[in-house]
Design an enzyme around this catalytic site. Structure first.
Site, PDB file in Angstrom:
ATOM      1  N   LEU C 229      31.776  29.249  13.736  1.00 55.66           N
ATOM      2  CA  LEU C 229      31.787  28.126  14.916  1.00 55.66           C
ATOM      3  C   LEU C 229      30.372  27.761  15.504  1.00 55.66           C
ATOM      4  O   LEU C 229      29.683  28.603  15.909  1.00 55.66           O
ATOM      5  CB  LEU C 229      32.629  28.394  16.163  1.00 55.66           C
ATOM      6  CG  LEU C 229      32.935  27.423  17.372  1.00 55.66           C
ATOM      7  CD1 LEU C 229      33.549  26.437  16.601  1.00 55.66           C
ATOM      8  CD2 LEU C 229      33.537  28.108  18.290  1.00 55.66           C
ATOM      9  N   ASP C 230      30.103  26.569  15.416  1.00 62.78           N
ATOM     10  CA  ASP C 230      28.727  26.171  15.956  1.00 62.78           C
ATOM     11  C   ASP C 230      27.516  26.853  15.611  1.00 62.78           C
ATOM     12  O   ASP C 230      26.564  26.853  16.138  1.00 62.78           O
ATOM     13  CB  ASP C 230      29.024  26.255  17.401  1.00 62.78           C
ATOM     14  CG  ASP C 230      29.998  25.270  18.082  1.00 62.78           C
ATOM     15  OD1 ASP C 230      30.148  24.084  17.423  1.00 62.78           O
ATOM     16  OD2 ASP C 230      30.407  25.374  19.140  1.00 62.78           O
ATOM     17  N   ALA C 231      27.691  27.365  14.308  1.00 60.76           N
ATOM     18  CA  ALA C 231      26.536  28.385  13.924  1.00 60.76           C
ATOM     19  C   ALA C 231      25.831  28.056  12.385  1.00 60.76           C
ATOM     20  O   ALA C 231      24.812  28.712  12.022  1.00 60.76           O
ATOM     21  CB  ALA C 231      26.954  29.773  13.612  1.00 60.76           C
TER      22      ALA C 231
END
Lengths: 286, 286, 286, 286
Positions: C229-231
C-alpha cells in the site's frame, strides 16, 4: 446545511475602538460571530476588517442592518463598507477566446459545486469554446470583435451583463482589451489572468519574452483590471521553476497549469468576499 | 580522497557524432567517465556538453590533453571548449558593501569546507564588513569610491585581482557599478545577486518597488553581470510568498534569506564548472 | 506535423562505450537524433538512457529495429530495453470513484489535444461520474464492488482492459484496492494519486492525519502502485503551504488542486515515455 | 528607537466579548494598540490572541498590568496568558554537535543585530564548533556525553542554563536526546530542527531513508521537542525539489540550506513572541 450569515467588508481610517464597537454591535444583538479578521495598514493608517456572523437570532431585521450599521458606526468612523448575505450568490460572467484550460478549470469547480456562485453566461470573440460551454449547459454568446464593430459589440455585452445580473467578470484568457466603460462599471470586479509574474513581462507574448530573457522561473498573476494595461491590483501569483531545456512550447504548457490554478484561487477569494482593494493593492483575508 | 579528474565544458554547432567522438576519445585512452551531460538547443542548433573523467590511467599526458582534443575534435566541430582539472581550485574574490548576510553565507560554506574554492581576498568600498573578514582571517581591502577616485581605485582593484590570481568575482550585495574594463576582463565570471525576480524591478530599491506594486511574491536573481544593468545571463532565481501584511522592512528581511541562498547556489554551480553561457543565457548542468 | 520518431528506453549495467555504440547505431544508419538523455546510478552501477530519432531516412526497416538493436547491443550490454514509435499512442483507462477534480483535469487535457493518448473507457465502482464521462463522450462502465463480487467484477474489468488494448491505467481518486493480478499484469503501468507527501500519511484519510499532526505543508504524490500500500515508485510530488487556520475542509480543498496537477504531470511523463523504473524508484527524463 | 511595548499572548475558551473587552482594557487606559491578531479554533472552541501596545501613556503601572489583567479578564474568561515587555530580550542557548551550517546562520543574524535576543552561551557534546563560537566571542561549553556520565553532564547543563537566565534553547543539529527533566523545565521552549518533512522519516538518517524511498521532494521541520521523538508541535516546514540524479551527498547538501532557513524562521517567530501552543499544535501569528 450551513446557516445563513451576514458578512461586512470594511475599511476606514484607523482609530481606537473600531473592533470593539463592531463586535459589540453584533454580540449585543445576539449575532454569533464565526469569522473575524482585521488588518491595519500602518503606512496609510487604514483599518481593514472582514466580519461574518450567523443571522439566526440576530435582533436587527436584515433589511435594516445596513442602515443601522451605517448610522451607528459607518459615519462615526468614515467607513467604506459592503454588507453581503451568504445566500446572495455572486453571478459570474466568463469571457474567453480560444484556449480551454482556464475555462475547464472554472467550470469543473462550478459543476462540482465547489463554489457558491452562478455562471449565467459565457462571452467570447470566437466560436472555439462553444462546445465546452455546451458540455456544461451554459449559454454561450459569440461576439466577434473588429476595429469597426468594437463599440457596438461591447454595448451588446454590457446589455447581456445587465440582463443576467452579473456581479463580476472573469477573463479566462480573453485576448481583447476591455472597454473603459465596462471597467468603470465593474470597478475591481473584473479578474484577469496574466501569464507572467507581473510586473515582469507586461503585455503580449510573455512566455516568448521569458524564453528570450532566460529566466529560471515563470509565473502567472491574477489581478483586477484597470485602464492601465496589466497594472491593476494583484490578487494572487504563483511560479514554477524552468530550466534552459524548456522551449517556448514547454513554457506555455507549464504556464497553463499555473494560469488556471492562480486564476481559480483568485476567483474563489472573490466569491468568498475575502478581498478588499485600497489604492492599487489588495487585502486578502484568510 | 576523490580521484583527480579532468572536466571539459564545450559547445559547438550540433552535428551527428559529437557524443560518440568525445566519449570514444576518453574511453579509448583509458579514461573513466564519471559525469556526462549534454543538451541541444534546437532553436539555435547548438550542442552543449559537460564531461568529466578520472585521469588515473588516462593515456594522454595531462599537458597535452587540450592540444590533442583541439586538434582531433575542437577544429572538426568548431568547438568552444575549456579544459579544467579538479585540483585547480577556482579563486574567488568577494566584493561587499555594508550588508553581512550574503558574506556570512559564503564564508560559512567556505570555512566549513563545502566548496572547492580559495578566497584570497575581500574588497569593499566601506569599512563595515572588515570585522567579518577578520573573523574568518581573510585579507580585507577597503577602497572607498568617489566620483573623483573611481578610475584610480578600480585600477588598484584590478591589480589586487591579478596579484591574487582571481578567477571569478562574487558581488555579495556590492552597491557600486563595476567598470567596463573589469567586466570585459572577467566576462561571465562576475556573479551578482539582485534582490528581485528579474526582469521585474531592475535597478535600485526593488523591495520598495515590490511593496508599491503590491506583489504577492518577491524574488532574488543571481546573474553574470554585463555592461547593461541587471540584464546579464541569469544563473539562478527563487521566490518567497508575501502578503499585504508585509511591510518594506519585512520584505527586506524575507528577501535576505532568498538573496543569500540564491547567490550561494549560483556560486556553487560556478565552482563546480557546471555553467555554460551562450548569447545571453546560461546552460546549467545538474 | 511532427515527423515520425522511434524511442528507446533502456537500462543496463554501466560500462564504457554504451553511449557511443547506441548513438553510432543511429547515426550510421541515417537516423537523426532529436533527444538523448542518460543517467548513471553510481550506487547501483546502472546506466539509463532515453534516445529518440527521426525515422525518415533510417536505413533499418522499422519492424527489424528491435531485433537488430537487441542482437547488436542488447545482448552485449545485458540491456533491458523498450522500443516505441511516436505514432503508437498509449491507451489509457481511467478508474474513478466519486470525486471529479482529477477526472476533469485529465479529460480537459485529453479533449484539448494536449496529450498524445487515447482514452477508450472510464471504469468506476459508482455511478456518480457518469455525467462527466458523458460530457466528453467516453464510454463509462460502472462496476460496483462488494466483498462478494470483487473477484468477478475484476475479471470483467480485466476483460474490458484487454478488449480496449489498454496500455496503462490512471487511478483518479479510485477508492478501491487493485487486485494483485491486475497489478502484475500492468506492472509499473498503474498510476495512483495519493493525497499526501508520501511516505507521510500512508493509507486512508491523510488530510485528517495531517490536520491532527499540525503540519505546515501538505502534499500529493503520484506513484506506480505495487502490492504494498502506497509504497510503489514515486513519479511526482508537490506540496502547498498551510497554516493553523486551515480546517480539514480547507486542507481537502487545497489538496484537490495539488492532486490533479501532480497526477496530470505524472500521466504526461508516462505518455511521453520519459519514465524508467528500477527497483522501487523512477528515473524521470526531462 | 522603537517605543517600549507590552505584548499579551493568550488563549481561552471562545466566548463573545473577549476581543472587545481586551481592546477596551488597553484603549481606555491610553494604550496605543500596534498589533492585534486573533484566531478561533472552531473544532476545539478555543480563542487565541496576540496583542501589543505602546506603553508611553499607558495608565496602569507596568508592574501591575499582569495582576489587573488577570483580575479583570483572565479569570472571567479562564485565560492562559503571558505578558511580555519588548525590552525583556529572550535569552537563547544554542546546543550543537559537529555541523556548522545552522550555527553560522543563527550567529550571523545575531551578530548583525537582526534579532532582539541575547546568546549567553553555546553548549556542545564535541569540541568541533568551538572555533566558530570563538569567532563570535560567545562562551562555549563542551560537555561530552557517554552512557555513564549523561545524568551528571545534564545537571551541569541545567546549572549553566539557570546561571545564564536562559529562556529558550535551540538545538542546531544537536545529536543527543534531551533529558525529560530539561524538556519539562523548558516546556515548548526547546526548538529542534529535524532534517525531514515530518512526520515522514522520523528518527536517524532521514536523508538516507528519503534516498531509499525515492522521494521527489525533501524537507526540514522545526518543532518544539517533547518527550516523544520528533513528535512535538511543528513550528515551520519547508521543502526543496530533488530528482533521481541526487545522491545521498547532494540530498544532505540541499537539506543543509533548508535546515538553517527553517530553523532560523522558527527561532525568529519564537523571539518575536508570535507562537502559541495548544495541545500538540502551534498557532503562529503573522
Amino acid at each position: 446545511m450551513a446557516k445563513r450569515t451576514a458578512i461586512i467588508l470594511l475599511y476606514c481610517p484607523d482609530r481606537p475602538g473600531i473592533i470593539s464597537d463592531v463586535t459589540n454591535f453584533i454580540t449585543v444583538n445576539q449575532g454569533n460571530i464565526i469569522y473575524l479578521d482585521q488588518y491595519v495598514d500602518r503606512v496609510e493608517n487604514i483599518f481593514f476588517m472582514r466580519i461574518e456572523w450567523q443571522l439566526e437570532k440576530f435582533a436587527i431585521p436584515e433589511e435594516k442592518i445596513e442602515d443601522y450599521f451605517n448610522t451607528l458606526y459607518g459615519q462615526k468612523y468614515q467607513m467604506h463598507f459592503r454588507l453581503y448575505f451568504s445566500d446572495q450568490k455572486p453571478r459570474m460572467a466568463i469571457f474567453v477566446s480560444k484556449m480551454s484550460h482556464c475555462l475547464y478549470d472554472l467550470l469543473a469547480r462550478y459543476s462540482a459545486g465547489e463554489w457558491d456562485v452562478e455562471v449565467p453566461l459565457i462571452i467570447s470573440n470566437h466560436e472555439d469554446m462553444r462546445p465546452v460551454a455546451q458540455k456544461f449547459g451554459i449559454p454561450y454568446f459569440c461576439l466577434p470583435i473588429t476595429k469597426d464593430n468594437k463599440a457596438k459589440q461591447e454595448e451588446i455585452e454590457m446589455q447581456l451583463l445587465r440582463d443576467n445580473g452579473i456581479t463580476f467578470i472573469v477573463l479566462a484568457r480573453y485576448m481583447q482589451v476591455i472597454s473603459e466603460e465596462m471597467i468603470a462599471h465593474y470597478r475591481h470586479k473584473i479578474i484577469n489572468i496574466h501569464h507572467s509574474f507581473l510586473p515582469a513581462f507586461i503585455g503580449a507574448k510573455p512566455y516568448h519574452a521569458a524564453f528570450e530573457r532566460g529566466v529560471k522561473i515563470i509565473g502567472a498573476t491574477a489581478h483586477y483590471i484597470t485602464t492601465e494595461l496589466d497594472a491593476g491590483p494583484i490578487i494572487e501569483q504563483d511560479v514554477v521553476r524552468v530550466t534552459h531545456k524548456d522551449t517556448i512550447e514547454t513554457l506555455i504548457n507549464k504556464g497553463k497549469d499555473l494560469e488556471k490554478i492562480v486564476l481559480s484561487r483568485a476567483v474563489q477569494k472573490h466569491i468568498e468576499r475575502k478581498i478588499l482593494t485600497f489604492k492599487n493593492k489588495t487585502v486578502i483575508f484568510n
